[in-house]
Write a protein that holds these residues in place. Structure first.
Motif, PDB file in Angstrom:
ATOM      1  N   GLU A  38       4.512   1.824   6.183  1.00 52.43           N
ATOM      2  CA  GLU A  38       5.204   0.628   5.962  1.00 52.43           C
ATOM      3  C   GLU A  38       5.492  -0.347   7.158  1.00 52.43           C
ATOM      4  OE1 GLU A  38       9.273   1.504   4.624  1.00 52.43           O
ATOM      5  OE2 GLU A  38       9.507  -0.487   4.070  1.00 52.43           O
ATOM      6  N   ASP A  39       5.720   0.284   8.494  1.00 53.27           N
ATOM      7  CA  ASP A  39       5.865  -0.577   9.431  1.00 53.27           C
ATOM      8  C   ASP A  39       4.702  -1.289  10.067  1.00 53.27           C
ATOM      9  OD1 ASP A  39       8.401   0.837   9.502  1.00 53.27           O
ATOM     10  OD2 ASP A  39       8.128   1.664  11.456  1.00 53.27           O
ATOM     11  N   TRP A  40       3.609  -0.753   9.877  1.00 56.35           N
ATOM     12  CA  TRP A  40       2.353  -1.547  10.191  1.00 56.35           C
ATOM     13  C   TRP A  40       2.102  -2.466   9.206  1.00 56.35           C
ATOM     14  CZ3 TRP A  40      -3.089  -0.026   8.208  1.00 56.35           C
ATOM     15  CH2 TRP A  40      -4.135  -0.871   8.988  1.00 56.35           C
ATOM     16  N   LEU A  41       2.218  -2.290   7.868  1.00 57.21           N
ATOM     17  CA  LEU A  41       1.997  -3.446   6.916  1.00 57.21           C
ATOM     18  C   LEU A  41       2.989  -4.413   7.106  1.00 57.21           C
ATOM     19  CD1 LEU A  41      -0.247  -3.554   4.714  1.00 57.21           C
ATOM     20  CD2 LEU A  41      -0.220  -1.544   5.930  1.00 57.21           C
TER      21      LEU A  41
ATOM     22  N   ASP B  70       5.330   5.940  12.425  1.00 58.26           N
ATOM     23  CA  ASP B  70       5.576   5.746  11.018  1.00 58.26           C
ATOM     24  C   ASP B  70       4.404   6.058  10.334  1.00 58.26           C
ATOM     25  OD1 ASP B  70       6.511   4.967   8.355  1.00 58.26           O
ATOM     26  OD2 ASP B  70       5.753   3.098   8.718  1.00 58.26           O
TER      27      ASP B  70
ATOM     28  N   VAL C   4       0.825  -1.100   0.054  1.00 59.73           N
ATOM     29  CA  VAL C   4      -0.067  -0.069   0.082  1.00 59.73           C
ATOM     30  C   VAL C   4       0.681   1.328   0.101  1.00 59.73           C
ATOM     31  CG1 VAL C   4      -1.989  -1.084   1.184  1.00 59.73           C
ATOM     32  CG2 VAL C   4      -0.236   0.183   2.599  1.00 59.73           C
TER      33      VAL C   4
ATOM     34  N   THR D 101      12.736  -3.630   7.262  1.00 64.00           N
ATOM     35  CA  THR D 101      11.659  -3.407   6.468  1.00 64.00           C
ATOM     36  C   THR D 101      12.173  -3.549   5.079  1.00 64.00           C
ATOM     37  OG1 THR D 101      12.098  -1.022   6.419  1.00 64.00           O
ATOM     38  CG2 THR D 101      10.124  -1.994   7.971  1.00 64.00           C
TER      39      THR D 101
END
Lengths: 84, 409
Positions: free
Chosen positions: B189-192, B185, B22, B131
């Motif tokens: 990106e961190d969450w996904l 963030d 995303v 990541t």
């Protein structure tokens, strides 16, 4: 990867109720839920989380006792990515 | 190793977004508010099978050397070299290392300079919170299947991540594993990435719960970390660096309650605390000290650049021990010319107080003005895949880099 998206959609909400049992606040003996209800004897107190079917342990009396915000980013600010 | 240009798929953005990426189009760090295509399929890199096989051996050897370096640091007590000056934290890291077989450890990523002609050179080991995982595991694989179905790819990430969770299930305490990211963030990106690892754990049969680091609670009565439903957090994967964890308000609680395996405490953290010894640029100096002249290492020192700064020397890169995404790195070439990231690409003052590692300057290869760095993945100690990020405006890879797919042919 499709599964990732499914998890995304379900990850924001959880209907899991906090596990709780009615206990004697002095001994942590598990009581009938009626002892904690508004119209009950009032001798019991709800005890959250933890273990035990006859005597509770490892939980807490106060759902609001937890202090939050001790990790991470203060509200309204951005720490940037923790990834690398 | 060759770089090819190619016309992107007309629907590339919708395609990779539907595959979980995303943040394929994110906000341009150079032009705040403007769009920035992080996923770039206007070109790709091609490797031969012998090249990849050789690189896989390099990755696994570097991982073994890194473990030996950690053993050396713990045995000799050189924690101050890593900026770890709190004796209590040093003791936790040392005990975490000694009990490492009792704590799950899933993944890491080596960043290598490589152009297909000489030996790959190690730039750093992102062993704690790497990541660029989703794009390496999924979208680039699906890209290859669609565009070059006859080709292959250095990529067993998805299968290995599931296997890693499944194989370490016995090390986990009872109850669900919490998966925590920080709301700091803002790109997602961190969450996904956290969600993706959570999905892999679910596929391995684990029960999981997502949470933000900011929502983790400390219950004074029970003396334990709890989630928003007041469930105890017995184990937590955190996409949040250890050096931040031990600097936060809850650091004391964390160190008091840490489970270093075998239920020695009430919360077990993944990656484990001993990863602080790998995900720190001081590792580069210890690796060189223990393995001088190794073909995949660059000379690196902690007390200064030494001979690297000689007028006829190679120059050096001064790397903050805990810097992220190139922030704070200075490159000093033999003629004294200095390069650092533009302010938009990284806060130069954020890192460095903890100390520097001085590593020999080794320019990234140049493919028509594009400078790729190879992000080579380690899962469960074994080589697991490759993701390439490219810059064209800096010799230092930064947060505005683009991700390009690769294939083996």
């Amino acid at each position: 990867m499709v599964g990732t998206l499914a998890l995304t959609l379900s990850g924001c909400s959880s209907s899991t109720k906090t596990p709780s049992r009615c206990v004697d606040p002095g001994t942590l003996k598990v009581l009938d839920a009626h002892s904690c209800s508004a119209g009950g004897s009032g001798a019991g107190q709800w005890y959250y989380c933890g273990y035990g079917t006859t005597t509770a342990s490892g939980g807490t009396f106060s759902k609001s006792a937890a202090k939050r915000g001790g990790f991470g980013c203060p509200k309204g600010s951005s720490s940037g990515s923790g990834g690398g | 190793m060759r770089r090819h240009t190619i016309t992107p798929r007309p629907d590339w953005l919708a395609t990779v977004e539907s595959q979980g990426l995303v943040y394929a189009m994110c906000s341009d760090p150079c032009n705040q508010g403007g769009p920035h295509a992080y996923w770039d399929e206007s070109a790709y890199y091609e490797f031969s099978l012998p090249e990849v096989e050789a690189l896989e051996e390099v990755v696994e050897e570097l991982h073994e050397l890194s473990l030996a370096a950690a053993e050396h640091v713990v045995r000799t007590g050189r924690f101050a070299d890593f900026g770890i000056t709190d004796p209590r934290l040093a003791a936790v890291v040392a005990e975490s290392w000694r009990r490492r077989d009792e704590q799950p450890s899933v993944y890491g990523r080596f960043d290598l300079a490589y152009d297909g002609t000489g030996p790959a050179k190690l730039f750093e080991y992102n062993a704690d919170t790497p990541t660029s995982l989703i794009e390496a595991a999924g979208p680039q694989w699906f890209w290859m299947e669609e565009r070059f179905p006859e080709a292959d790819q250095w990529n067993s990430l998805h299968e290995r991540l599931i296997d890693s969770w499944a194989g370490q299930k016995h090390l986990l305490p009872p109850g669900p594993v919490h998966f925590a990211h920080s709301r700091g963030d803002t790109e997602g990106e961190d969450w996904l990435t956290t969600l993706y690892l959570q999905e892999c754990a679910e596929q391995a049969g684990l029960q999981t719960i997502g949470i933000a680091m900011e929502d983790i609670g400390w219950d004074e009565l029970s003396g334990r970390f709890v989630d928003l439903e007041h469930r105890f957090i017995r184990s937590a994967f955190k996409l949040y660096p250890w050096e931040w964890l031990v600097d936060d308000e809850f650091a004391d609680h964390l160190l008091n309650a840490i489970d270093l395996g075998g239920s020695t405490g009430s919360t077990l953290w993944i990656e484990p605390a001993w990863k602080m010894l790998l995900s720190n640029k001081a590792l580069l100096a210890v690796l060189w000290e223990l393995n001088p002249g190794h073909p995949n290492l660059l000379p690196a020192y902690l007390d200064g650049p030494r001979e690297l700064a000689d007028p006829d020397g190679p120059g050096y890169a001064a790397k903050p021990l805990l810097g992220r995404e190139g922030a704070g790195i200075r490159i000093i070439e033999p003629d004294g010319h200095q390069t650092r990231l533009a302010d938009w690409a990284g806060d130069p003052d954020r890192y460095g107080a903890e100390g520097y590692c001085y590593q020999q300057y080794h320019p990234l290869p140049d493919f028509d003005g594009n400078r790729p760095v190879l992000g080579t993945w380690v899962v469960d100690g074994e080589s697991a895949g490759l993701g390439i990020r490219e810059t064209d405006d800096s010799p230092i890879t930064h947060q505005g880099a683009r991700f390009l797919p690769h294939l083996i042919r």
